[in-house]
Design a protein around this motif. Sequence first.
Motif, PDB file in Angstrom:
ATOM      1  N   GLN A 161       3.112 -15.257   0.604  1.00 28.55           N
ATOM      2  CA  GLN A 161       3.104 -16.428   1.486  1.00 28.55           C
ATOM      3  C   GLN A 161       4.483 -16.702   2.074  1.00 28.55           C
ATOM      4  N   LEU A 162       5.518 -16.348   1.355  1.00 28.74           N
ATOM      5  CA  LEU A 162       6.873 -16.592   1.835  1.00 28.74           C
ATOM      6  C   LEU A 162       7.463 -15.396   2.553  1.00 28.74           C
ATOM      7  N   GLY A 163       6.683 -14.318   2.715  1.00 23.26           N
ATOM      8  CA  GLY A 163       7.177 -13.141   3.399  1.00 23.26           C
ATOM      9  C   GLY A 163       8.105 -12.292   2.565  1.00 23.26           C
ATOM     10  N   ILE A 164       8.035 -12.412   1.218  1.00 27.30           N
ATOM     11  CA  ILE A 164       8.874 -11.613   0.328  1.00 27.30           C
ATOM     12  C   ILE A 164       8.050 -10.423  -0.151  1.00 27.30           C
ATOM     13  N   PRO A 165       8.533  -9.192   0.054  1.00 26.39           N
ATOM     14  CA  PRO A 165       7.785  -8.020  -0.451  1.00 26.39           C
ATOM     15  C   PRO A 165       7.576  -8.147  -1.954  1.00 26.39           C
ATOM     16  N   ALA A 166       6.364  -7.904  -2.410  1.00 23.88           N
ATOM     17  CA  ALA A 166       6.034  -8.054  -3.834  1.00 23.88           C
ATOM     18  C   ALA A 166       5.275  -6.834  -4.315  1.00 23.88           C
ATOM     19  N   TYR A 167       5.574  -6.380  -5.525  1.00 20.12           N
ATOM     20  CA  TYR A 167       4.968  -5.198  -6.112  1.00 20.12           C
ATOM     21  C   TYR A 167       4.640  -5.492  -7.568  1.00 20.12           C
ATOM     22  N   SER A 168       3.686  -4.756  -8.077  1.00 24.54           N
ATOM     23  CA  SER A 168       3.291  -4.937  -9.480  1.00 24.54           C
ATOM     24  C   SER A 168       4.053  -3.997 -10.412  1.00 24.54           C
ATOM     25  N   ASP A 169       4.774  -2.985  -9.873  1.00 21.63           N
ATOM     26  CA  ASP A 169       5.480  -2.024 -10.702  1.00 21.63           C
ATOM     27  C   ASP A 169       6.643  -1.461  -9.903  1.00 21.63           C
ATOM     28  N   LEU A 170       7.680  -1.043 -10.609  1.00 16.43           N
ATOM     29  CA  LEU A 170       8.833  -0.451  -9.933  1.00 16.43           C
ATOM     30  C   LEU A 170       8.463   0.828  -9.197  1.00 16.43           C
ATOM     31  N   GLU A 171       7.428   1.539  -9.694  1.00 14.55           N
ATOM     32  CA  GLU A 171       7.036   2.800  -9.055  1.00 14.55           C
ATOM     33  C   GLU A 171       6.448   2.580  -7.665  1.00 14.55           C
ATOM     34  N   GLN A 172       5.990   1.351  -7.388  1.00 10.79           N
ATOM     35  CA  GLN A 172       5.396   1.072  -6.085  1.00 10.79           C
ATOM     36  C   GLN A 172       6.449   0.876  -4.998  1.00 10.79           C
ATOM     37  N   LEU A 173       7.727   0.970  -5.368  1.00  8.03           N
ATOM     38  CA  LEU A 173       8.784   0.841  -4.359  1.00  8.03           C
ATOM     39  C   LEU A 173       8.924   2.122  -3.531  1.00  8.03           C
ATOM     40  N   GLU A 174       8.058   3.161  -3.762  1.00 11.28           N
ATOM     41  CA  GLU A 174       8.159   4.426  -3.035  1.00 11.28           C
ATOM     42  C   GLU A 174       7.631   4.274  -1.613  1.00 11.28           C
ATOM     43  N   THR A 175       7.844   5.304  -0.799  1.00  9.04           N
ATOM     44  CA  THR A 175       7.532   5.285   0.633  1.00  9.04           C
ATOM     45  C   THR A 175       6.072   5.002   0.943  1.00  9.04           C
ATOM     46  N   PRO A 176       5.058   5.563   0.192  1.00 10.39           N
ATOM     47  CA  PRO A 176       3.656   5.268   0.535  1.00 10.39           C
ATOM     48  C   PRO A 176       3.380   3.770   0.602  1.00 10.39           C
ATOM     49  N   ILE A 177       4.038   2.980  -0.209  1.00 11.50           N
ATOM     50  CA  ILE A 177       3.818   1.538  -0.145  1.00 11.50           C
ATOM     51  C   ILE A 177       4.327   0.993   1.171  1.00 11.50           C
ATOM     52  N   ILE A 178       5.453   1.558   1.653  1.00 11.06           N
ATOM     53  CA  ILE A 178       6.015   1.122   2.934  1.00 11.06           C
ATOM     54  C   ILE A 178       5.045   1.453   4.058  1.00 11.06           C
ATOM     55  N   ALA A 179       4.495   2.666   3.956  1.00  9.35           N
ATOM     56  CA  ALA A 179       3.528   3.042   5.001  1.00  9.35           C
ATOM     57  C   ALA A 179       2.323   2.136   4.965  1.00  9.35           C
ATOM     58  N   LYS A 180       1.885   1.807   3.753  1.00 15.74           N
ATOM     59  CA  LYS A 180       0.745   0.905   3.604  1.00 15.74           C
ATOM     60  C   LYS A 180       1.063  -0.452   4.187  1.00 15.74           C
ATOM     61  N   LYS A 181       2.321  -0.907   3.928  1.00 20.05           N
ATOM     62  CA  LYS A 181       2.736  -2.203   4.453  1.00 20.05           C
ATOM     63  C   LYS A 181       2.784  -2.175   5.958  1.00 20.05           C
ATOM     64  N   LEU A 182       3.239  -1.048   6.521  1.00 19.31           N
ATOM     65  CA  LEU A 182       3.302  -0.930   7.976  1.00 19.31           C
ATOM     66  C   LEU A 182       1.902  -0.992   8.583  1.00 19.31           C
ATOM     67  N   ARG A 183       0.971  -0.305   7.902  1.00 23.35           N
ATOM     68  CA  ARG A 183      -0.407  -0.326   8.439  1.00 23.35           C
ATOM     69  C   ARG A 183      -0.984  -1.726   8.366  1.00 23.35           C
ATOM     70  N   GLN A 184      -0.648  -2.444   7.257  1.00 24.93           N
ATOM     71  CA  GLN A 184      -1.170  -3.798   7.121  1.00 24.93           C
ATOM     72  C   GLN A 184      -0.588  -4.705   8.194  1.00 24.93           C
ATOM     73  N   LEU A 185       0.729  -4.549   8.442  1.00 22.96           N
ATOM     74  CA  LEU A 185       1.361  -5.352   9.486  1.00 22.96           C
ATOM     75  C   LEU A 185       0.792  -5.018  10.852  1.00 22.96           C
ATOM     76  N   GLN A 186       0.512  -3.710  11.074  1.00 27.34           N
ATOM     77  CA  GLN A 186      -0.063  -3.302  12.351  1.00 27.34           C
ATOM     78  C   GLN A 186      -1.460  -3.877  12.524  1.00 27.34           C
ATOM     79  N   LYS A 187      -2.231  -3.895  11.461  1.00 26.74           N
ATOM     80  CA  LYS A 187      -3.585  -4.452  11.514  1.00 26.74           C
ATOM     81  C   LYS A 187      -3.550  -5.936  11.772  1.00 26.74           C
ATOM     82  N   ASN A 188      -2.614  -6.621  11.121  1.00 29.37           N
ATOM     83  CA  ASN A 188      -2.505  -8.071  11.311  1.00 29.37           C
ATOM     84  C   ASN A 188      -2.076  -8.419  12.719  1.00 29.37           C
ATOM     85  N   SER A 189      -1.452  -7.474  13.404  1.00 25.71           N
ATOM     86  CA  SER A 189      -0.962  -7.731  14.768  1.00 25.71           C
ATOM     87  C   SER A 189      -1.921  -7.185  15.824  1.00 25.71           C
ATOM     88  N   SER A 190      -3.215  -6.928  15.483  1.00 28.39           N
ATOM     89  CA  SER A 190      -4.188  -6.318  16.406  1.00 28.39           C
ATOM     90  C   SER A 190      -4.560  -7.239  17.547  1.00 28.39           C
TER      91      SER A 190
END
Length: 557
Positions: free
Chosen positions: A91-120
Amino acid sequence: MNAFGHNLRRVYRHHSLKPRIFFVEPQEDIDDLTEKLLAVKADSIALVVPYGAILLQSIISLKILRNNAEKAGKNIMLVTRDSNGREFAEQLGIPAYSDLEQLETPIIAKKLRQLQKNSSHKPLGKRKLIEPVVEEKAKPTIDFEQKKIELLELLSRPSKPLLFSISVVSLLLLLLVTTVVLPGATVKINPQKKVLEATLNVILATDVTQNDTDSWRQQIVKAVPIDSIFERTIPFETVTKNFTGQNASGELTLVNELNEELALRPGTRFQNSEGIVLRSEDWIRLPALAERTVPIIADERDAFGEFSGARGNVEAGTKFFLPGLDPASQESVYAEVRSPMSGGVSGFVPLVSEKDLEIAKAQITEMIKRDARADAEAFVKRKNMLEESDYILVPGDEFLDLEILEITFPENIVGKNVPNFSVRSRVRVRLIAFSQSEMLSVLEGALLKSVDPGMELVLVESNGISPEVLEISPKKTRIKITVTARGLEAFVIEPRTVEGIQFVNRVKRAVVGKSVPEAKKILENFEEVSEVQISLWPPLVWKIPSLPENISVRLFE
């Protein structure tokens, strides 16, 4: 810039910088956390927050932390298993993860897709213009940052074998330093003691005030008169008894084996082995070599002063002798009861007489004399408790003045049939006492004069002060006594005197670099030493240090 572009930049900025892993304590409040966060020298910080931490209990706390971080030019991201915390972060726009391993690039790509979808809902042309730019520019950056994140995560996870190796090496280094550089030894010594004894004359004076200085120099101790009145009520048994029974009577056969006639006067006593006494009432003529039977009656009391009563009913065959005859004649002249005597009845009641009063007065006087000192000592003990003093009595009956003030018997007690009665007495007792601490001060002064060089007085015997009287002034105001002072002196082994410093240095020189058994054997031969204990530090040290500064010498505790 539209919302998609703004969020994209935020995501990109978070992952394009090297994040610093920061672990948040469960009870850490927002103020302390903000202060620590601003002190971190990194632009991108990943906060690892445990489940249920105070930070995640309110969105306001998380918002304050985000605002403070943005003011300081720092980007934060949240790593937590707390779903509510991750929801607040979203809600505050702070990136949040459930594990340190999720800080890898696939999560970034997932976040980009989510942001792209939200901006449709934005114009397609603008998305197409932006997307290629993002894909062309962000991808290599994300790949590069992914490697940096992986490396950072690897470094942020401590290696247990590495930590164990570092701990072992550190411990070995510590032992090496403490063993080689900082060894120490403590030598505890029980000093040798000697008995001191001195006999001195002391004046006990009632006409001087207490003066410790004067007492020490002139050996004068203040004498304190003890004057007290004691009252005591003592019960006594009635000695006199009134006989209420009846005396036995019967016949007694007299035997005369002598060649001469005997004349026995009235009241002649005949007695048996149990002490029963029979008496004749008239003159008796006893022919030579003849027997004669006469009437007889038993005495009220036997030969031992006890009532006869029923004991006078002696059986037939009981023999009696005549106590008035000489032992040789008693073998030839005797008597025998050949018919049992009867009529004897036992019975008596106590009867107080003047004799009882005389006996009671004599006994209570002896009791008063015997217990006078004990009563005075009890009085002094109570006085010491009440006044917090330490007086003791001067021994010897020459100081004991005893005055019997009153001995009172119950009124009209003579002639009464009572088994016992009470006697009340009032007695004045006068004795001389002195302060035990003042006497010890004088004794200590005498002993200090006898202390040997290099030694000190460690004990003055406080028990068993037994003075002997030498002289008494006519008015008993001054008493000269002789007292034996006893104490202990011990060698000084601590560095508080010149002798003590010299001894400590001598001990250190004697044991430096020696093994414990060897050092103990050396020190036990010292004249000043009674007992030795040696302890080394650290435990791996096996001999006393070579540096005297690392050796401590002290007394037994």
